[in-house]
Structure formats: structure tokens, C-alpha cells
Write an enzyme that holds these catalytic residues in place. Structure first.
Site, mmCIF file in Angstrom:
data_model
loop_
_atom_site.group_PDB
_atom_site.id
_atom_site.type_symbol
_atom_site.label_atom_id
_atom_site.label_comp_id
_atom_site.label_asym_id
_atom_site.label_seq_id
_atom_site.Cartn_x
_atom_site.Cartn_y
_atom_site.Cartn_z
ATOM 1 N N GLY A 18 28.221 39.910 35.428
ATOM 2 C CA GLY A 18 28.185 41.013 36.369
ATOM 3 C C GLY A 18 29.517 41.136 37.070
ATOM 4 O O GLY A 18 30.386 40.271 36.936
ATOM 5 N N ILE A 20 32.507 41.483 40.076
ATOM 6 C CA ILE A 20 32.962 40.564 41.115
ATOM 7 C C ILE A 20 32.068 40.680 42.353
ATOM 8 O O ILE A 20 31.717 41.773 42.787
ATOM 9 C CB ILE A 20 34.421 40.881 41.499
ATOM 10 C CG1 ILE A 20 35.338 40.683 40.297
ATOM 11 C CG2 ILE A 20 34.895 40.015 42.668
ATOM 12 C CD1 ILE A 20 36.752 41.208 40.508
ATOM 13 N N GLY A 21 31.672 39.526 42.913
ATOM 14 C CA GLY A 21 30.892 39.496 44.142
ATOM 15 C C GLY A 21 29.402 39.605 43.972
ATOM 16 O O GLY A 21 28.657 39.629 44.958
ATOM 17 N N GLY A 23 27.301 37.407 42.531
ATOM 18 C CA GLY A 23 26.559 36.152 42.680
ATOM 19 C C GLY A 23 26.414 35.329 41.418
ATOM 20 O O GLY A 23 25.498 34.524 41.301
ATOM 21 N N THR A 25 28.258 32.785 40.042
ATOM 22 C CA THR A 25 28.422 31.338 40.154
ATOM 23 C C THR A 25 27.263 30.712 40.925
ATOM 24 O O THR A 25 26.782 29.632 40.575
ATOM 25 C CB THR A 25 29.764 31.003 40.832
ATOM 26 O OG1 THR A 25 30.825 31.543 40.038
ATOM 27 C CG2 THR A 25 29.959 29.500 40.944
ATOM 28 N N THR A 26 26.804 31.396 41.957
ATOM 29 C CA THR A 26 25.673 30.884 42.737
ATOM 30 C C THR A 26 24.425 30.765 41.877
ATOM 31 O O THR A 26 23.742 29.725 41.892
ATOM 32 C CB THR A 26 25.392 31.811 43.937
ATOM 33 O OG1 THR A 26 26.547 31.856 44.781
ATOM 34 C CG2 THR A 26 24.206 31.302 44.748
ATOM 35 N N GLU A 42 33.831 29.361 35.002
ATOM 36 C CA GLU A 42 35.120 29.853 34.529
ATOM 37 C C GLU A 42 36.255 29.414 35.451
ATOM 38 O O GLU A 42 36.053 29.146 36.633
ATOM 39 C CB GLU A 42 35.108 31.381 34.430
ATOM 40 C CG GLU A 42 34.971 32.101 35.760
ATOM 41 C CD GLU A 42 35.138 33.595 35.618
ATOM 42 O OE1 GLU A 42 35.779 34.021 34.652
ATOM 43 O OE2 GLU A 42 34.612 34.328 36.473
ATOM 44 N N TYR A 54 46.765 41.114 41.568
ATOM 45 C CA TYR A 54 46.098 41.994 42.522
ATOM 46 C C TYR A 54 47.084 42.736 43.420
ATOM 47 O O TYR A 54 46.726 43.727 44.057
ATOM 48 C CB TYR A 54 45.089 41.206 43.362
ATOM 49 C CG TYR A 54 43.816 40.923 42.594
ATOM 50 C CD1 TYR A 54 43.036 41.961 42.108
ATOM 51 C CD2 TYR A 54 43.407 39.621 42.327
ATOM 52 C CE1 TYR A 54 41.877 41.722 41.380
ATOM 53 C CE2 TYR A 54 42.253 39.360 41.599
ATOM 54 C CZ TYR A 54 41.498 40.417 41.139
ATOM 55 O OH TYR A 54 40.348 40.177 40.415
ATOM 56 N N ASP A 93 28.769 30.844 34.000
ATOM 57 C CA ASP A 93 28.882 31.959 34.940
ATOM 58 C C ASP A 93 29.763 33.082 34.401
ATOM 59 O O ASP A 93 30.305 33.880 35.174
ATOM 60 C CB ASP A 93 29.362 31.479 36.319
ATOM 61 C CG ASP A 93 30.810 31.004 36.333
ATOM 62 O OD1 ASP A 93 31.438 30.936 35.256
ATOM 63 O OD2 ASP A 93 31.311 30.694 37.438
#
Length: 227
Positions: A18, A20-21, A23, A25-26, A42, A54, A93
Site C-alpha cells: 500500500g 506510504i503511511g 501501516g 510495517t505495523t 524493506e 525528496y 512489508d
């Protein structure tokens, strides 16, 4: 231990994906614990080009994407040899296809065509997941989570970039796209909308995900359409 935990007994390779942000890894940490699986995370912050990327995407896009591709390939080769080949379940993840998603947004057309050629050759023999858990949510929620975790290299990330990234994920993880991009093995897709599923604080929402994994293992889950 829930019924979902007890019946997931065979070796599984699960990717959590999904934008960025969202969830990833959680959820990977939570699932690896519940399923007694190896947690594959990763490499992000070790990318030496990321901060500059960035700040100036056009200038550093190709170096950044190639670093990620090479490192993820090495990770997946290692996890196949040392975990999957020995019967150990793995929850990652990320899925290697995210390289195409990000590269398609950041590279110019000429660079992307060259990148896809390299990608196709290098990923051909990599292990593919049995299941992809596709997390998605509203851009405002993702921006709030990105702000709260306050990673230095993400502070200048624009809302438009996250929106575009979410749109690309919706395209790549639509059922018709899965059949196109996963030609040797089409994984089962479990879409989870994080706008209304809180797998961290609500045990019922986590149980839902575990039960969906169970359905795949038992062979009762069809290829899912993204809602």
C-alpha cells in the site's frame, strides 16, 4: 490464540502493500507474531539517495529506484534460500512490484522503459507471495500518519504525490492488473481499507484479516476485487 491462528499451519509467503503511511510495517509485525512467521522489512532509510530524492525527485529518481530494486532483490533471494526453502513462513512489508509503481511516478518515460527491462530480467526468478494484503485509505489520513511519524526525508512530501501514489496502487492491485503483472503466479488479494479498519486498536479488525488469510489457506477465498 484465535481460530484463525490455529488453522494457518502451512508455509505462507505474505506481502503487505500500500502507499506510504498506510501501516504496512505495523501490520507486518503484528501478523508475523500471530502467524509465527519471519518478518521481512524493506530497507528504506539506508538508501543514500533518499533525502536528496525528496528534495529533487527529477535529479535523483533513477539512482534511488535502482538502489531499492537491487536491495529488495537481494532480500528476497536471501529469504527464499534461508526461510521459504526451509518451510518457514514469511510476512514482508513490501512486494517487489512496488518498484514499478514508484518508478512509474518518478522516472521520465525513457528512464522508465529502461528500468522495466532491467526489472523484468531481475525479478523473473524471485519468489512471489501466496497472499498480498493491500492496505489503502484516504489521502488525508495518510498525510496525517506521515506527519505524526515525522521521518526527516518525508517532511517535504506533497499531498499530490501521495494522491498520485494511491492512484497507482489502485491500478496495479486491481484484479485485471494482477493477472498482467503476476504472470507466473497470481497471488490472492486481501484489500483492507484503513479508513474503517483499525487493526492496531481493534481486535475484531485484526481478526478479520486473520480470517481472510485463513480463507485463502483453506481454498475458499476467490480473487478479490478492490473495494
Amino acid at each position: 490464540m484465535s481460530e484463525a491462528n490455529q488453522s494457518v499451519a502451512k508455509k505462507l509467503f505474505i506481502s503487505v502493500e500500500g502507499p506510504i503511511g498506510v501501516g504496512k510495517t505495523t501490520l507486518t509485525k503484528i501478523l508475523s507474531k500471530h502467524l509465527n512467521a519471519f518478518s521481512l522489512r524493506e530497507i528504506v532509510e539506508e538508501n543514500p539517495y533518499l533525502k536528496n530524492f525528496y528534495e529533487n525527485i527529477e535529479e535523483y529518481a533513477f539512482q534511488t529506484e535502482m538502489f531499492f530494486l537491487c536491495n529488495r532483490i537481494k532480500q528476497l533471494e536471501d529469504v527464499e534460500e534461508h526461510k521459504l526453502a526451509k518451510g518457514v513462513s514469511v510476512v514482508a512489508d513490501y512486494n517487489i512490484i512496488k518498484n514499478l509503481i514508484f518508478a512509474g511516478l518518478t522516472l521520465n518515460l525513457n528512464q522508465f522503459q529502461k528500468y522495466k527491462q532491467v526489472y523484468s530480467i531481475l525479478v523473473e526468478s524471485l519468489p512471489q507471495p501466496d497472499i498480498i494484503i493491500y492496505l489503502h485509505g484516504h489521502t488525508d489520513l495518510l498525510m496525517k500518519r506521515i506527519e505524526l511519524r515525522d521521518r526527516p526525508f518525508e517532511r517535504n512530501m506533497s499531498r499530490q504525490y501521495i494522491q498520485n501514489l494511491s492512484n497507482e496502487y489502485e491500478h496495479y492491485f486491481a484484479p485485471c492488473s494482477l493477472k498482467h503483472y503476476f504472470t507466473t503466479k497470481i497471488p490472492k488479494l486481501i484489500p483492507v481499507n484503513v479508513d474503517n479498519k483499525d487493526f492496531i486498536n481493534n481486535p475484531k479488525d485484526l481478526e478479520y484479516i486473520l480470517q481472510e488469510i485463513n480463507r485463502v489457506v483453506e481454498g475458499t477465498a476467490p480473487l478479490r476485487e478492490v473495494k
